[in-house]
Design a protein around this motif. Structure first.
Motif, short mmCIF file in Angstrom:
data_model
loop_
_atom_site.label_atom_id
_atom_site.label_comp_id
_atom_site.label_asym_id
_atom_site.label_seq_id
_atom_site.Cartn_x
_atom_site.Cartn_y
_atom_site.Cartn_z
N LYS A 3 0.80 -1.22 0.00
CA LYS A 3 0.00 0.00 0.00
C LYS A 3 0.84 1.27 0.00
O LYS A 3 0.52 2.24 -0.71
CB LYS A 3 -0.96 -0.01 1.20
CG LYS A 3 -2.07 1.03 1.08
CD LYS A 3 -3.11 0.84 2.17
CE LYS A 3 -4.25 1.85 2.02
NZ LYS A 3 -5.25 1.69 3.11
N LEU A 4 1.90 1.34 0.81
CA LEU A 4 2.72 2.54 0.85
C LEU A 4 3.32 2.83 -0.52
O LEU A 4 3.27 3.98 -1.00
CB LEU A 4 3.82 2.40 1.89
CG LEU A 4 4.82 3.56 1.98
CD1 LEU A 4 4.11 4.86 2.32
CD2 LEU A 4 5.91 3.25 3.01
N LYS A 5 3.87 1.82 -1.17
CA LYS A 5 4.45 2.02 -2.49
C LYS A 5 3.39 2.46 -3.48
O LYS A 5 3.63 3.34 -4.33
CB LYS A 5 5.11 0.73 -2.99
CG LYS A 5 6.40 0.37 -2.29
CD LYS A 5 7.13 -0.76 -2.99
CE LYS A 5 7.75 -0.30 -4.29
NZ LYS A 5 8.64 -1.34 -4.87
N GLU A 6 2.21 1.87 -3.37
CA GLU A 6 1.13 2.19 -4.29
C GLU A 6 0.68 3.65 -4.15
O GLU A 6 0.50 4.36 -5.14
CB GLU A 6 -0.06 1.26 -4.03
CG GLU A 6 -1.23 1.45 -4.96
CD GLU A 6 -2.37 0.49 -4.66
OE1 GLU A 6 -3.47 0.73 -5.18
OE2 GLU A 6 -2.16 -0.47 -3.91
N GLY A 11 1.36 9.46 -6.46
CA GLY A 11 1.52 10.89 -6.19
C GLY A 11 0.67 11.41 -5.06
O GLY A 11 0.50 12.63 -4.92
N GLN A 12 0.15 10.52 -4.22
CA GLN A 12 -0.69 10.94 -3.11
C GLN A 12 0.12 10.96 -1.80
O GLN A 12 1.20 10.38 -1.72
CB GLN A 12 -1.88 9.98 -2.96
CG GLN A 12 -2.79 9.93 -4.19
CD GLN A 12 -3.84 8.85 -4.04
OE1 GLN A 12 -3.55 7.65 -3.96
NE2 GLN A 12 -5.09 9.27 -4.00
N THR A 13 -0.44 11.62 -0.79
CA THR A 13 0.18 11.62 0.53
C THR A 13 -0.19 10.34 1.25
O THR A 13 -1.36 9.95 1.29
CB THR A 13 -0.30 12.83 1.35
OG1 THR A 13 0.01 14.03 0.63
CG2 THR A 13 0.39 12.86 2.71
N ALA A 14 0.79 9.67 1.83
CA ALA A 14 0.56 8.44 2.60
C ALA A 14 0.53 8.78 4.09
O ALA A 14 1.35 9.55 4.57
CB ALA A 14 1.64 7.41 2.31
N TYR A 15 -0.43 8.19 4.80
CA TYR A 15 -0.63 8.46 6.22
C TYR A 15 -0.30 7.21 7.04
O TYR A 15 -0.78 6.11 6.74
CB TYR A 15 -2.06 8.90 6.49
CG TYR A 15 -2.39 10.21 5.83
CD1 TYR A 15 -2.12 11.42 6.46
CD2 TYR A 15 -2.95 10.25 4.55
CE1 TYR A 15 -2.40 12.63 5.85
CE2 TYR A 15 -3.23 11.46 3.92
CZ TYR A 15 -2.95 12.65 4.58
OH TYR A 15 -3.21 13.85 3.96
N GLY A 16 0.51 7.40 8.08
CA GLY A 16 0.89 6.28 8.93
C GLY A 16 1.01 6.70 10.38
O GLY A 16 0.62 7.80 10.77
N TYR A 35 -5.32 3.58 7.56
CA TYR A 35 -3.93 4.02 7.48
C TYR A 35 -3.20 3.26 6.37
O TYR A 35 -3.52 2.11 6.07
CB TYR A 35 -3.21 3.79 8.81
CG TYR A 35 -3.42 4.90 9.81
CD1 TYR A 35 -2.64 6.06 9.77
CD2 TYR A 35 -4.40 4.81 10.80
CE1 TYR A 35 -2.82 7.08 10.68
CE2 TYR A 35 -4.60 5.84 11.71
CZ TYR A 35 -3.81 6.97 11.65
OH TYR A 35 -4.00 7.99 12.55
N ASP A 36 -2.22 3.92 5.77
CA ASP A 36 -1.47 3.33 4.66
C ASP A 36 -0.28 2.51 5.15
O ASP A 36 0.11 1.54 4.50
CB ASP A 36 -0.96 4.43 3.72
CG ASP A 36 -2.09 5.24 3.12
OD1 ASP A 36 -3.01 4.64 2.55
OD2 ASP A 36 -2.06 6.49 3.26
N TYR A 37 0.31 2.92 6.27
CA TYR A 37 1.48 2.20 6.78
C TYR A 37 1.58 2.36 8.29
O TYR A 37 1.02 3.28 8.88
CB TYR A 37 2.78 2.70 6.12
CG TYR A 37 3.15 4.12 6.48
CD1 TYR A 37 4.04 4.40 7.52
CD2 TYR A 37 2.63 5.21 5.77
CE1 TYR A 37 4.39 5.69 7.86
CE2 TYR A 37 2.97 6.51 6.09
CZ TYR A 37 3.84 6.74 7.14
OH TYR A 37 4.18 8.03 7.47
N VAL A 38 2.30 1.44 8.89
CA VAL A 38 2.56 1.49 10.33
C VAL A 38 4.05 1.22 10.55
O VAL A 38 4.64 0.37 9.86
CB VAL A 38 1.71 0.47 11.11
CG1 VAL A 38 1.96 -0.96 10.63
CG2 VAL A 38 1.96 0.58 12.62
N VAL A 39 4.65 1.97 11.47
CA VAL A 39 6.06 1.75 11.82
C VAL A 39 6.11 0.94 13.11
O VAL A 39 5.75 1.43 14.18
CB VAL A 39 6.82 3.08 11.98
CG1 VAL A 39 8.30 2.80 12.25
CG2 VAL A 39 6.66 3.96 10.75
#
Length: 254
Positions: A3-6, A11-16, A35-39
């Protein structure tokens, strides 16, 4: 493509968000709410590697990209994270081109790096994929993210952004402010200027940059500065604490 790569490719902002709560259910919730990603944080928590792997599984179930922040450029942590199936590794305190090349070498297979080869890992479907195909897929899938948190890194940014295989950068404003002798002053003009320099030079080189937005009001500012992915709120544990505290105070005052 995870998802993050996609999202970034579109060209969109990714939220994590950074996760310090050490529970796969939290990861699933984050994915289900969008959410797009989690750390997943190995640097500032007592999280063990078995639980890390369960959290990565939860991320795959809930369609949220998993980034593992390791304790600096520790080969054992980086290798175990990617072999467990993490979509990315985030390395704290990247300060030089030499260090950047070192961490890329740890996370990527030949011909990009020199990651140790084992075809029996979870990432290789426990031996269910041809090793050559697995190596190719991993080099395409796994992102290497360097954290810019030091004055030295800002001074060396022109060299850092030339590292082949370094996919993204993430700015840590708190440590960066401390490095400037301005602890806690993440909005100080000197710190903001350094952040802008990193954003401008990295984006020009085609390396997208992330940063925390500690408050919703900061989102517009950091995106305007050039951020492509943000953590907001910064950490799940802090947000839970603040939300519960505010809720309890509100009901007591009814």
């Amino acid at each position: 493509m995870h998802k993050l790569k996609e999202v970034l490719a579109g060209g969109q902002t990714a939220y994590g968000i950074f996760s310090a709560l050490k529970d796969p259910a939290v990861i699933e919730i984050l994915g289900y709410v969008g959410y797009d990603y989690v750390v997943i944080d190995l640097e500032h928590t007592a999280l063990d590697l078995q639980m890390m792997e369960h959290m990565i599984r939860a991320a795959q179930i809930a369609n949220i990209s998993s980034i593992v922040r390791t304790p600096q450029d520790d080969y054992g942590s980086i290798l175990r994270a990617v072999e467990s199936g993490a979509d990315a590794v985030m390395i704290p305190h990247l300060v030089s081109k030499q260090q950047g090349e070192k961490i890329v070498g740890m996370a990527k297979y030949q011909p990009i790096g020199h990651r140790g080869i084992d075809g029996s890992t979870r990432a290789a479907r426990y031996g269910g994929v041809l090793i050559t195909e697995h190596m190719k897929q991993e080099n395409e899938r796994v992102l290497v993210i360097g954290m810019i948190e030091d004055v030295e890194a800002v001074e060396n940014i022109d060299e850092i952004i030339t590292v082949q295989g370094l996919d993204l950068l993430f700015i840590g404003p708190s440590d960066l402010a401390g490095s400037f002798g301005l602890p806690g002053q993440v909005t100080h003009p000197k710190v903001r200027q350094a952040i802008q320099v990193v954003m401008d030079k990295s984006n020009k080189a085609g390396i997208k940059v992330g940063i925390p937005a500690f408050r919703p009001s900061e989102l517009k500012e950091v995106i305007g500065m050039g951020a492509s992915f943000v953590t907001t709120p910064a950490v799940d544990a802090s947000h839970l604490t603040q939300s519960l505290k505010a809720h309890l105070e509100s009901v007591k005052n009814m």
